[in-house]
Write a protein that holds these residues in place. Sequence first.
Motif, PDB file in Angstrom:
ATOM      1  N   ALA A  51       0.836  -1.210   0.000  1.00  0.00           N
ATOM      2  CA  ALA A  51       0.000   0.000   0.000  1.00  0.00           C
ATOM      3  C   ALA A  51       0.866   1.253   0.000  1.00  0.00           C
ATOM      4  CB  ALA A  51      -0.915   0.014   1.223  1.00  0.00           C
ATOM      5  N   TYR A  52       0.365   2.301  -0.633  1.00  0.00           N
ATOM      6  CA  TYR A  52       1.031   3.620  -0.678  1.00  0.00           C
ATOM      7  C   TYR A  52      -0.026   4.676  -0.444  1.00  0.00           C
ATOM      8  CZ  TYR A  52       3.154   7.791  -2.744  1.00  0.00           C
ATOM      9  OH  TYR A  52       3.625   9.065  -2.963  1.00  0.00           O
ATOM     10  N   VAL A  53       0.282   5.606   0.481  1.00  0.00           N
ATOM     11  CA  VAL A  53      -0.716   6.616   0.891  1.00  0.00           C
ATOM     12  C   VAL A  53      -0.078   7.997   0.872  1.00  0.00           C
ATOM     13  CG1 VAL A  53      -2.025   7.457   2.907  1.00  0.00           C
ATOM     14  CG2 VAL A  53      -2.105   5.033   2.288  1.00  0.00           C
ATOM     15  N   GLU A  54      -0.851   8.999   0.478  1.00  0.00           N
ATOM     16  CA  GLU A  54      -0.407  10.391   0.524  1.00  0.00           C
ATOM     17  C   GLU A  54      -1.414  11.219   1.330  1.00  0.00           C
ATOM     18  OE1 GLU A  54       0.322  12.122  -3.290  1.00  0.00           O
ATOM     19  OE2 GLU A  54       1.963  10.723  -3.771  1.00  0.00           O
ATOM     20  N   LEU A  62      -6.677  13.219   2.559  1.00  0.00           N
ATOM     21  CA  LEU A  62      -6.217  11.930   2.037  1.00  0.00           C
ATOM     22  C   LEU A  62      -6.206  12.048   0.519  1.00  0.00           C
ATOM     23  CD1 LEU A  62      -5.445   8.939   2.558  1.00  0.00           C
ATOM     24  CD2 LEU A  62      -7.892   8.417   2.563  1.00  0.00           C
ATOM     25  N   ARG A  63      -4.984  12.172  -0.066  1.00  0.00           N
ATOM     26  CA  ARG A  63      -4.890  12.479  -1.504  1.00  0.00           C
ATOM     27  C   ARG A  63      -4.775  11.232  -2.353  1.00  0.00           C
ATOM     28  NH1 ARG A  63      -0.652  13.174  -5.410  1.00  0.00           N
ATOM     29  NH2 ARG A  63      -1.456  14.462  -7.134  1.00  0.00           N
ATOM     30  N   LYS A  64      -4.088  10.233  -1.882  1.00  0.00           N
ATOM     31  CA  LYS A  64      -3.840   9.036  -2.724  1.00  0.00           C
ATOM     32  C   LYS A  64      -3.809   7.804  -1.835  1.00  0.00           C
ATOM     33  CE  LYS A  64      -1.379   9.306  -6.646  1.00  0.00           C
ATOM     34  NZ  LYS A  64      -0.326   9.315  -7.675  1.00  0.00           N
ATOM     35  N   VAL A  65      -4.448   6.727  -2.338  1.00  0.00           N
ATOM     36  CA  VAL A  65      -4.330   5.408  -1.686  1.00  0.00           C
ATOM     37  C   VAL A  65      -4.146   4.389  -2.794  1.00  0.00           C
ATOM     38  CG1 VAL A  65      -5.441   3.628  -0.295  1.00  0.00           C
ATOM     39  CG2 VAL A  65      -5.830   6.047   0.252  1.00  0.00           C
ATOM     40  N   GLU A  66      -2.947   3.823  -2.891  1.00  0.00           N
ATOM     41  CA  GLU A  66      -2.706   2.765  -3.882  1.00  0.00           C
ATOM     42  C   GLU A  66      -2.680   1.440  -3.142  1.00  0.00           C
ATOM     43  OE1 GLU A  66       0.937   3.723  -5.859  1.00  0.00           O
ATOM     44  OE2 GLU A  66       0.025   5.307  -7.087  1.00  0.00           O
ATOM     45  N   ASN A  73      -1.849  -6.183  -8.723  1.00  0.00           N
ATOM     46  CA  ASN A  73      -1.632  -4.895  -9.402  1.00  0.00           C
ATOM     47  C   ASN A  73      -2.177  -3.762  -8.538  1.00  0.00           C
ATOM     48  OD1 ASN A  73      -0.744  -6.333 -11.747  1.00  0.00           O
ATOM     49  ND2 ASN A  73      -2.915  -6.803 -12.144  1.00  0.00           N
ATOM     50  N   VAL A  74      -1.363  -2.696  -8.322  1.00  0.00           N
ATOM     51  CA  VAL A  74      -1.851  -1.592  -7.486  1.00  0.00           C
ATOM     52  C   VAL A  74      -2.555  -0.556  -8.356  1.00  0.00           C
ATOM     53  CG1 VAL A  74      -0.120  -1.832  -5.667  1.00  0.00           C
ATOM     54  CG2 VAL A  74       0.338  -0.348  -7.632  1.00  0.00           C
ATOM     55  N   ALA A  75      -3.529   0.105  -7.760  1.00  0.00           N
ATOM     56  CA  ALA A  75      -4.212   1.246  -8.392  1.00  0.00           C
ATOM     57  C   ALA A  75      -4.572   2.222  -7.279  1.00  0.00           C
ATOM     58  CB  ALA A  75      -5.479   0.795  -9.120  1.00  0.00           C
ATOM     59  N   ASP A  76      -4.653   3.488  -7.682  1.00  0.00           N
ATOM     60  CA  ASP A  76      -5.059   4.549  -6.751  1.00  0.00           C
ATOM     61  C   ASP A  76      -6.585   4.531  -6.703  1.00  0.00           C
ATOM     62  OD1 ASP A  76      -4.843   8.212  -6.894  1.00  0.00           O
ATOM     63  OD2 ASP A  76      -5.480   6.836  -5.302  1.00  0.00           O
ATOM     64  N   VAL A  77      -7.153   4.368  -5.530  1.00  0.00           N
ATOM     65  CA  VAL A  77      -8.609   4.163  -5.420  1.00  0.00           C
ATOM     66  C   VAL A  77      -9.356   5.362  -4.837  1.00  0.00           C
ATOM     67  CG1 VAL A  77      -8.380   1.650  -5.310  1.00  0.00           C
ATOM     68  CG2 VAL A  77      -8.391   2.988  -3.167  1.00  0.00           C
ATOM     69  N   VAL A  78      -8.678   6.500  -4.671  1.00  0.00           N
ATOM     70  CA  VAL A  78      -9.375   7.682  -4.126  1.00  0.00           C
ATOM     71  C   VAL A  78      -9.211   8.886  -5.057  1.00  0.00           C
ATOM     72  CG1 VAL A  78      -9.156   6.929  -1.708  1.00  0.00           C
ATOM     73  CG2 VAL A  78      -7.437   8.459  -2.695  1.00  0.00           C
ATOM     74  N   PHE A  79     -10.183   9.809  -4.970  1.00  0.00           N
ATOM     75  CA  PHE A  79     -10.179  11.008  -5.813  1.00  0.00           C
ATOM     76  C   PHE A  79      -9.247  12.067  -5.213  1.00  0.00           C
ATOM     77  CE2 PHE A  79     -14.749  10.679  -7.762  1.00  0.00           C
ATOM     78  CZ  PHE A  79     -14.480   9.374  -8.140  1.00  0.00           C
ATOM     79  N   ASN A 187      -2.443  -3.105   5.710  1.00  0.00           N
ATOM     80  CA  ASN A 187      -3.072  -2.112   4.818  1.00  0.00           C
ATOM     81  C   ASN A 187      -4.352  -1.550   5.422  1.00  0.00           C
ATOM     82  OD1 ASN A 187      -0.939  -2.572   3.196  1.00  0.00           O
ATOM     83  ND2 ASN A 187      -2.061  -3.667   1.582  1.00  0.00           N
ATOM     84  N   GLU A 188      -4.332  -1.420   6.765  1.00  0.00           N
ATOM     85  CA  GLU A 188      -5.437  -0.747   7.467  1.00  0.00           C
ATOM     86  C   GLU A 188      -5.017   0.699   7.706  1.00  0.00           C
ATOM     87  OE1 GLU A 188      -6.836  -4.752   9.953  1.00  0.00           O
ATOM     88  OE2 GLU A 188      -5.511  -3.250  10.876  1.00  0.00           O
ATOM     89  N   LEU A 189      -5.846   1.624   7.286  1.00  0.00           N
ATOM     90  CA  LEU A 189      -5.565   3.053   7.462  1.00  0.00           C
ATOM     91  C   LEU A 189      -6.528   3.588   8.513  1.00  0.00           C
ATOM     92  CD1 LEU A 189      -3.987   5.584   6.516  1.00  0.00           C
ATOM     93  CD2 LEU A 189      -5.839   5.948   4.857  1.00  0.00           C
ATOM     94  N   ARG A 190      -5.978   3.873   9.695  1.00  0.00           N
ATOM     95  CA  ARG A 190      -6.809   4.315  10.825  1.00  0.00           C
ATOM     96  C   ARG A 190      -6.689   5.831  10.952  1.00  0.00           C
ATOM     97  NH1 ARG A 190      -7.868   2.042  16.654  1.00  0.00           N
ATOM     98  NH2 ARG A 190      -7.965   3.969  17.858  1.00  0.00           N
ATOM     99  N   ILE A 191      -7.839   6.478  11.163  1.00  0.00           N
ATOM    100  CA  ILE A 191      -7.839   7.932  11.345  1.00  0.00           C
ATOM    101  C   ILE A 191      -8.391   8.221  12.743  1.00  0.00           C
ATOM    102  CG2 ILE A 191      -8.516  10.164  10.378  1.00  0.00           C
ATOM    103  CD1 ILE A 191      -9.293   8.693   7.793  1.00  0.00           C
ATOM    104  N   ASP A 192      -7.529   8.790  13.589  1.00  0.00           N
ATOM    105  CA  ASP A 192      -7.960   9.150  14.947  1.00  0.00           C
ATOM    106  C   ASP A 192      -8.163  10.653  15.033  1.00  0.00           C
ATOM    107  OD1 ASP A 192      -6.053   6.563  15.472  1.00  0.00           O
ATOM    108  OD2 ASP A 192      -7.576   6.749  17.049  1.00  0.00           O
TER     109      ASP A 192
END
Length: 384
Positions: A51-54, A62-66, A73-79, A187-192
């Motif tokens: 996983a790759y996150v920006e 949250l700009r990018k989540v691959e 195969n990775v893909a960016d799944v967020v706008f 690949n869990e993205l937690r937001i506190d």
Amino acid sequence: MLRFRVALSAVVLTSIALASTAGAHVHAFKFGEMPDGQMVKVYTMKSNNGAYVEILTLGATLRKVEVPDKDGNVADVVFGFDNVADYLDADKNQYFGVVVGRYGNRIAGGKFSIDGEEYQLATNDGPNHLHGGGDQALSRQVWKAKRFESEDNTERGVKLWYVSPDGEENYPGEVTISVTYTLNDKNELRIDYEATTDKATVLNLTNHAYFNLRGAGSDTINDHEIMINADRYTPVDDTLITTGELAPVEGTPLDFREFHAIGERVDEMGEGEGAGYDHNFVLNREGAEQGELTVAAVLRDPKSGRQLTVKTDQPGIQFYGGNFLKGQEGKDGKTYAYRSGLCLETQIFPDSPNKQGEEGWPNAVLRPGETYRHVQEYDFGLVE
Ligand code: GLA
């Protein structure tokens, strides 16, 4: 002179990158500048599992989540967007990936009162207040940020914070807010979210990421399947303000207690501007302790095999099916067509400041000495 300036900025960029490279999987770079010259930084991070996150300091976005699909195969799944100007363009940027607030979603007429004192916010969405208002909303502020990584390098992230002064967007109280994004090796993205205030105020923060698990820019979400763990929802009027009812999903096209393709019944949600799925669901959390995470929704794309599980400690989740998207151009040359992305915004209920105290409605008021806490977890994986 120009050559010197170019050389200097390259040195600055490199030094920022190098300074953050030492042994960390989190890097910081300059993303752009605000109109007043203030720098906007992007923090990049990788998991040890593809996983790759920006994250941007503008709007704690949250700009990018691959993430990988079933074939790896990775893909960016967020706008998102490629530059600051697009993020600040209120017509283009329908809150792509930002943290919304102070009050995420709507407040009827922009009005509420606390302890008998009336407050009037901007009515920036028809007759109502939406997502914290206008140019001073949290999504348009540059937050401070600091990267971190666990000793054993199994999780890493960035903590952002912002102090919203008393009266900002007409909200009462000086509110100190932190938002911490943590990416682990599952690949869990937690937001506190955490916040305190020096005066009674209302608060409802959430992340407004738009997802398409086939890859952001894919043409539709109609063949994504979703499960929402809710027996009830909060119906809305034609201005999308909650009526105060907590209605059963049973027998309606909002019954997602079993998986359904989003496009299977969406036409039953009516026509016209904004028609479609755009509802707060009352999550089934019987027996859950305060702060305990429960599964709110599971989204899956049969074609790519990607799956997203959303967990939270909040009582509600807004399932918004991209009914206002209009083909705007985003990052990497992608365009975001009507209903080509969806949001899963964990929250207290829309217009709770005016309905709290009614049966089943959550409290929206934060008082001095209390701490607002909210966990929104996006767990990326493969269809089980
Ligand atoms: C939330 C609302 C939608 C829409 C989007 C932003 O999801 O529920 O009605 O306003 O924000 O476009």
